[in-house]
Scaffold this active site. Structure first.
Site, PDB file in Angstrom:
ATOM      1  N   GLY A 263      -3.251   0.676  -2.293  1.00  0.00           N
ATOM      2  CA  GLY A 263      -3.373  -0.261  -3.400  1.00  0.00           C
ATOM      3  C   GLY A 263      -2.067  -0.990  -3.662  1.00  0.00           C
ATOM      4  N   SER A 264      -1.869  -1.344  -4.931  1.00  0.00           N
ATOM      5  CA  SER A 264      -0.772  -2.264  -5.275  1.00  0.00           C
ATOM      6  C   SER A 264       0.620  -1.707  -5.029  1.00  0.00           C
ATOM      7  CB  SER A 264      -0.892  -2.668  -6.751  1.00  0.00           C
ATOM      8  OG  SER A 264      -2.160  -3.242  -6.970  1.00  0.00           O
ATOM      9  N   THR A 265       0.725  -0.390  -4.812  1.00  0.00           N
ATOM     10  CA  THR A 265       2.069   0.120  -4.498  1.00  0.00           C
ATOM     11  C   THR A 265       2.586  -0.553  -3.232  1.00  0.00           C
ATOM     12  OG1 THR A 265       1.004   1.954  -3.335  1.00  0.00           O
ATOM     13  CG2 THR A 265       1.775   2.393  -5.550  1.00  0.00           C
TER      14      THR A 265
END
Lengths: 552, 384
Positions: A263-265
């Site tokens: 995801g956004s990490t």
């Protein structure tokens, strides 16, 4: 009379007998040189028992695994006078034995069979008192883990013959740290783990398990300067003293064996790539007013801002549209090459035998670059992501993580420069900004004094081939202190449930981020990180003004 | 005191007997007691007999065995021949008697019950048959007017006929081979030898085809994995576990499982408890007796004595070789005792008969050829 010929025939008979007796003598000598299989079974068993495994201790010498001496009962069915009586007598003393199996074992004429391993002193005394011929004791080493489940996946387990079957125990066997003949005690194996930090991380994750009711929770703490793993937790875990528990399917090692869309990490990696390439500057702006269209796919933001965003804004608002455009500015080939350089496309190997191959799209086109830029369409192991995060924070060195103790010098010989130090400075700034800005998604992780920087990631899980709305994987990568990073931290919650406190949200900022904050609050003092309440978010003066001016 | 100056029957015996042979046989008898002590208590225990049942009986039988051996060894060749004929005439009919009236033991009629004693007549027929065959062959070679060879063949046919009917495949084979060897030593042409050998192979083949237990044994020997070759496999293991020096007397464990530990497989028990080196010593003792006997045959001029010595020696040697070969898995399992070592009353007395005659025949005698008409000399081939 044919005397001469008759004498010859008698000599022939003599020669015949000599040949026959020599053949028998030869066979006897052959038998004398043959190894005794039955005796060998016992010798092998004894040799197995003589094995000495090294004590495993944490970085400060606190014992994590050690051997204690126990007794085991064996039988020599061949020497038994009455097999049935022997089996029944043993069954009376130890009711947990399977009598049928014992009968069967004793009815053979084998020279060596185990009856029961690792018995208590009381059982030994009682069996001794029975005085059954053909039953004896061997003392053997039994592996014990004084901390129980607190350190589980990292240590792994041994089988009943004291051979490592998983985790560091398997590594010990593979790297020949075992003394097989029992002649001496092998040197202690010092691991990088800090038992107190490990306990704090596990404790907070257990609280999170209760609070958010995820199916799994994991947390890893890594020294960004050396790659040492200081804490390593994957819940649910098991008690290595009961190795059978390790086989429960829910107890898999999610940090090394699981691969996930992070995801956004992953946006941190995308931004670092773009900034390092020079094609994008911190002061550049990207249009996030409308969703991006890719054929039948539409890329939109989770919290749409519908305006033009600066690079730091793209990061703290976690804009998918902005990140995708930044990635496209670098291009597909550059993106692929960068992720390869960051070790995200290959299997990460550590001392643990457990590892997993990332799932990489076979035909990597523009759409893949778009989705991978914000962490979808590429599955990697959490440990892999943590390694990359460490490289973004430590000045630009990719250091392979290790479970063993490692000095800074050693780490530097293994390190590979992957981004410029200036890029690393900018990434530190962005990570810290995300925690300090009122709009930042990491602000629940900001523990006063410890200058936490971080990035949230909420990946929708694929259920039946479609991304699910309510099943998400929440991740949070953090670093502290952000101005001079020492430790990187990854927390993951698998399918957390929304609660009243999260106002019905299940995104990472509402669960993984506060859990990370609590962990930092507990472990930073243990790790000797000094709190400082006066340091502002910092950037090299040249870029600072432009960057700060852009934030609204 | 035994003095050369005084001629008594005993001193004469003492100075003419082959002492190395005598002492080797004595050593084997003593060895038999010692090894019986090792092997048989376990078997006795399993059969719920007194622990030393077999040992006691072995010692008990050894007394008549020694007396008989020594007694027969005093005889001269003529009397040996008479003794053989007498024994054959007594025991061959008993063998036929056993065939019809003897109890069936393990599917064969070999035994007859005389009071408390079980007697196996074929054991006594064996040595006497060999001596008689030797005499007939000698006559056939010496004189053309006596159809010695034909008579020898008839005697052979009758004897093995009864053995096959019992049935006793092992003894048939043993007697057949020794008889064939005697025929060979008596000067049989090679061409006949080949024919006879073919007949022997054919006989074995016939036995294999006709007798299920013979076939089963061969099958087990050739494919040890498939058959339950229980005894030979255990015997094999006992040598391996005994190693060079053995586990020590009484320390063996294989004897507790082996049904025939005190008879057919006593060599294996010896291997486990006393070690392979001891087994090699025992083997050389047998080899010595055999080679010594054949050496006597080599130097003997009188055809009957030469053939009888060779025959008795080969009977003894072949029996020991077959037993040991079975024990070390060089041959399929075969009911054959190890002379003097294995337990068995009939076997011991039969050995006394055979070895007594061997000792008698191997005594140094004034050469008949040189002292024609000397009262002690035997006019060769003459039966009175």
């Amino acid at each position: 009379m044919r005397s001469a010929s008759n004498a010859g025939r008698v000599r022939l008979a003599m020669a015949g007998f000599i040949a026959v007796y020599l053949a028998i003598a030869g066979k006897l000598v052959l038998l004398g040189t043959k190894p005794d299989e039955q005796a060998k079974a016992r010798i092998d068993a004894e040799a197995g028992l003589a094995t000495r495994r090294p004590v495993i201790a944490d970085r400060y010498g606190r014992q994590l695994a050690t051997d204690i001496e126990t007794s085991s009962i064996f039988a020599e069915p061949r020497k038994m006078i009455d097999a049935d009586e022997a089996a029944e007598a043993l069954g009376r003393v130890m009711p947990d034995l399977n009598l049928d199996e014992l009968h069967k074992k004793f009815s053979t004429d084998l020279g060596f069979v185990w009856v029961k391993r690792e018995i208590s002193p009381r059982e030994q005394a009682e069996v001794h008192r029975l005085g059954i011929p053909g039953v004896g004791f061997l003392s053997e080493q039994r592996r014990v883990y004084p901390n129980g489940p607190i350190v589980s996946h990292e240590l792994g387990a041994v089988n009943v013959d004291n051979q490592g079957i998983s985790g560091l125990e398997a590594y010990i066997d593979k790297s020949n740290r075992v003394v097989k003949d029992g002649s001496s005690q092998p040197p202690e194996l010092n691991v990088a783990l800090d038992l107190m930090v490990q306990h704090a991380v596990r404790d907070e994750l257990e609280v999170a398990m209760k609070e958010f009711d995820p199916i799994a929770a994991s947390g890893v703490v890594m020294d960004v300067e050396t790659g040492e793993i200081v804490a390593y937790v994957s819940l649910p875990d098991f008690d290595p003293n009961k190795p059978a528990d390790a086989l429960k399917p829910e107890a898999i090692n999610r940090v090394s064996v699981g691969v996930f869309e992070m995801g956004s990490t992953f946006k941190a990696l995308t931004l670092a790539m773009a900034l390092d390439s020079g094609k994008v500057k911190l002061s550049d702006r990207f249009d996030a007013r409308a969703p991006m269209r890719y054929g039948k796919f539409s890329i939109d933001d989770f919290h749409p801002t519908r305006r033009i965003l600066s690079v730091p804004e793209v990061f703290i608002h976690s804009s998918n549209i902005g990140t995708a455009k930044i990635a496209l500015a670098v291009g597909v080939d550059g993106h692929k090459a960068f992720l390869k350089k960051m070790g995200q496309l290959d299997r990460l190997r550590t001392e643990l035998p457990e590892s997993a191959m990332p799932i990489v799209p076979r035909n990597w086109g523009e759409l893949n670059t778009v989705t991978i830029s914000f962490g979808h369409g590429l599955s990697v192991s959490p440990l892999q992501t943590l390694m990359a995060t460490g490289a973004l924070m430590n000045g630009g060195y990719l250091i392979p993580p290790t479970f063993l103790k490692r000095s800074k010098e050693e780490a530097m010989t293994l390190a590979k420069r992957v981004i410029k130090p200036e890029t690393s400075d900018m990434m530190r700034y962005l990570m810290r900004l995300n925690a300090t800005s009122p709009a930042g998604s990491a602000k629940k992780a900001d523990i006063p004094g410890y200058r936490v920087g971080g990035k949230t990631g909420t990946a929708e899980k694929v259920v039946n081939g479609r991304y699910s709305d309510d099943k998400v994987m929440c991740a949070f990568t953090a670093v502290f202190p952000a101005d001079a990073p020492r430790y990187a931290l990854l927390v993951m919650l698998d399918e957390p449930k929304p609660t009243k406190e999260t106002h019905g949200f299940r995104t990472s900022g509402w669960n993984a981020a506060p859990v990370t904050g609590r962990i930092v609050a507990r472990i930073a003092p243990l790790l000797g990180v000094k709190p400082d309440f006066d340091i502002p978010p910092m950037l090299p003066p040249a870029t600072q003004a432009a960057a700060l001016g852009s934030i609204q | 005191m035994i003095s050369r100056a005084e001629r008594t029957p005993f001193s004469e015996w003492w100075w003419t007997i082959d002492k190395p042979l005598l002492f080797s046989l004595a050593a084997l008898m003593v060895g038999g007691i010692v090894l019986s002590l090792a092997a048989s208590p376990a078997v006795a225990d399993r059969l719920n007999l007194d622990l030393f049942h077999f040992v006691n009986r072995q010692v008990m039988f050894l007394i008549p065995t020694v007396l008989l051996t020594l007694g027969i060894s005093f005889l001269d060749p003529r009397k040996v021949r008479r003794l053989a004929l007498g024994a054959y005439l007594i025991f061959f009919p008993l063998m036929i008697f056993a065939l019809f009236f003897g109890p069936e033991i393990k599917g064969a009629h070999r035994w007859i019950q005389i009071g408390p004693l079980g007697v196996q007549p074929s054991e006594f027929v064996k040595p006497s048959f060999i001596v008689l065959a030797a005499w007939l062959f000698a006559e056939g070679t010496r004189r053309d007017d006596v159809p010695g060879h034909l008579l020898a063949m008839t005697l052979f046919g009758a004897t093995i006929g009864v053995l096959i009917l019992q049935p006793d495949f092992g003894q048939t084979m043993l007697i057949g081979v020794v008889w064939g060897c005697l025929f060979f030593l008596a000067g049989l042409r090679w061409i006949w030898m080949i024919g006879l050998g073919g007949l022997g192979v054919g006989g074995v083949f016939l036995a294999y085809e006709a007798l299920p237990h013979v076939r089963a044994r061969f099958g087990k020997f050739l494919n040890p994995e498939t058959g339950e070759n229980f005894q030979t496999e255990r015997a094999f293991e006992s040598f391996v576990s005994g190693g060079w020096f053995g586990k020590g007397p009484g320390e063996g464990t294989v004897k507790r499982i082996l049904p025939d530990a005190h008879t057919d497989f006593i060599f294996a028990v010896t291997g486990e408890e006393f070690g392979i080196i001891f087994c090699l010593i025992l083997l050389s003792l047998f080899a010595f007796v055999v080679l010594r006997g054949l050496w006597h045959a080599l130097n003997e001029d009188e055809p009957f004595v030469r053939l009888a010595i060779a025959g008795l020696t080969m009977l003894f040697g072949l029996q020991s070789a077959i037993n040991m070969a079975v024990n070390v898995q060089l041959m399929p399992a075969k009911g054959m005792t190890l002379p003097f070592i294995s337990y068995g009353g009939s076997s011991l007395i039969s050995l006394a008969l055979g070895m007594g005659m061997l000792l008698a025949l191997t005594r140094r005698r004034p050469r008949a050829r040189l002292v024609e008409g000397f009262p002690g000399a035997v006019p060769a081939g003459q039966f009175s």
